[in-house]
Design an enzyme around this catalytic site. Structure first.
Site, PDB file in Angstrom:
ATOM      1  N   ASP A  70       8.730   9.179  -1.219  1.00 20.91           N
ATOM      2  CA  ASP A  70       7.548   9.074  -1.888  1.00 20.91           C
ATOM      3  C   ASP A  70       7.658   9.037  -3.465  1.00 20.91           C
ATOM      4  OD1 ASP A  70       4.826   8.135  -2.461  1.00 20.91           O
ATOM      5  OD2 ASP A  70       4.471  10.248  -2.651  1.00 20.91           O
ATOM      6  N   ASP A 100       5.063   8.575  -6.404  1.00 24.60           N
ATOM      7  CA  ASP A 100       4.003   9.571  -7.246  1.00 24.60           C
ATOM      8  C   ASP A 100       3.920  10.872  -6.519  1.00 24.60           C
ATOM      9  OD1 ASP A 100       4.094   7.360  -8.757  1.00 24.60           O
ATOM     10  OD2 ASP A 100       2.406   6.458  -7.919  1.00 24.60           O
ATOM     11  N   GLY A 128      -6.562  10.447 -10.978  1.00 26.79           N
ATOM     12  CA  GLY A 128      -7.654   9.521 -11.046  1.00 26.79           C
ATOM     13  C   GLY A 128      -7.374   8.077 -11.456  1.00 26.79           C
ATOM     14  N   ASP A 129      -5.943   7.565 -11.459  1.00 27.80           N
ATOM     15  CA  ASP A 129      -5.379   6.359 -12.000  1.00 27.80           C
ATOM     16  C   ASP A 129      -4.098   6.194 -11.507  1.00 27.80           C
ATOM     17  OD1 ASP A 129      -5.334   4.151 -13.832  1.00 27.80           O
ATOM     18  OD2 ASP A 129      -5.290   4.916 -15.531  1.00 27.80           O
ATOM     19  N   TYR A 130      -3.383   5.230 -11.986  1.00 23.26           N
ATOM     20  CA  TYR A 130      -2.310   4.749 -11.368  1.00 23.26           C
ATOM     21  C   TYR A 130      -0.863   4.911 -12.585  1.00 23.26           C
ATOM     22  CZ  TYR A 130      -5.294   3.133  -8.097  1.00 23.26           C
ATOM     23  OH  TYR A 130      -6.362   2.782  -7.152  1.00 23.26           O
ATOM     24  N   ASN A 178       2.883   3.361  -1.859  1.00 21.72           N
ATOM     25  CA  ASN A 178       1.705   2.455  -1.980  1.00 21.72           C
ATOM     26  C   ASN A 178       1.483   2.436  -3.489  1.00 21.72           C
ATOM     27  OD1 ASN A 178       1.448   2.499   0.873  1.00 21.72           O
ATOM     28  ND2 ASN A 178      -0.181   4.152   0.934  1.00 21.72           N
TER      29      ASN A 178
END
Length: 190
Positions: free
Chosen positions: A15, A17, A26-28, A60
């Site tokens: 994976d 992140d 709360g974001d990308y 993802n």
């Protein structure tokens, strides 16, 4: 987990992140400026590269499906990541990305096994039964379970402190800690 893979072709699926880089709460991670390596992650990848015949990042990125970033933005992040690692002699063999929003019913969004199975189909020399999925979330561990159901076996390694409820085959605080454990099992010093 370490010795039985010696001399075989197999893949370490990571994976991104929360394992390689810091997750933006709360974001990308929308661009390279927001990408922040987790402590020891780059060194860990170098150590793991000496063990794993293939290393593939499986991620993802629903920010693409939500229209908050583009697929090109994700590719640019991965290109920079690859260039930084390459300067230290480390190669990532692939980036498998699900760009879909969770509301879409695609077959590639983790924990569904589509991204991993697609890579394994395109690399028939890699032994699916020896695959390992490394992640920080329950969906990563469920991915390993779903790959095992489709391919016959798949080990799971949890990174970070969140409880997996005993689902993972092994658990470590960081990717670096996992890499050190692998190194010790391989007889490396330091």
């Amino acid at each position: 987990m370490v010795a039985e893979r010696a001399g075989h072709q197999w893949c370490l699926f990571l994976d991104r992140d929360g394992v390689i880089n810091r997750q933006v709460v709360g974001d990308y991670v929308r661009n390279w400026r927001q990408f922040e390596w987790l402590p020891g992650a780059a060194r860990a990848l170098k150590k793991l590269r000496a063990w794993a015949p293939y290393i593939v990042v499986v991620t993802n990125q629903q920010g693409v499906g939500a229209g908050l970033m583009s697929a090109v933005d994700v590719m640019v992040i991965h290109r920079h990541l690859q260039m930084q690692l390459a300067s230290d002699g480390v190669l990532i063999d692939g980036f498998q990305v699900c760009p879909h929003h969770r509301s879409q019913r695609c077959g590639c969004r983790k924990p569904r096994p589509g991204l991993v199975l697609d890579w394994l189909r395109r690399h028939p020399d890699s032994e699916p039964l020896l695959s390992i999925v490394v992640g920080d979330s329950l969906s990563d561990l469920e991915l390993a379970h779903n790959v095992a159901a489709a391919a016959g076996a798949c080990a799971s390694v949890q990174i970070g402190g969140a409880s997996s409820g005993g689902v993972a085959d092994a658990s470590f605080d960081s990717l670096w800690e996992f890499a050190v454990a692998v190194g010790h099992a391989r007889g490396e010093r330091g």
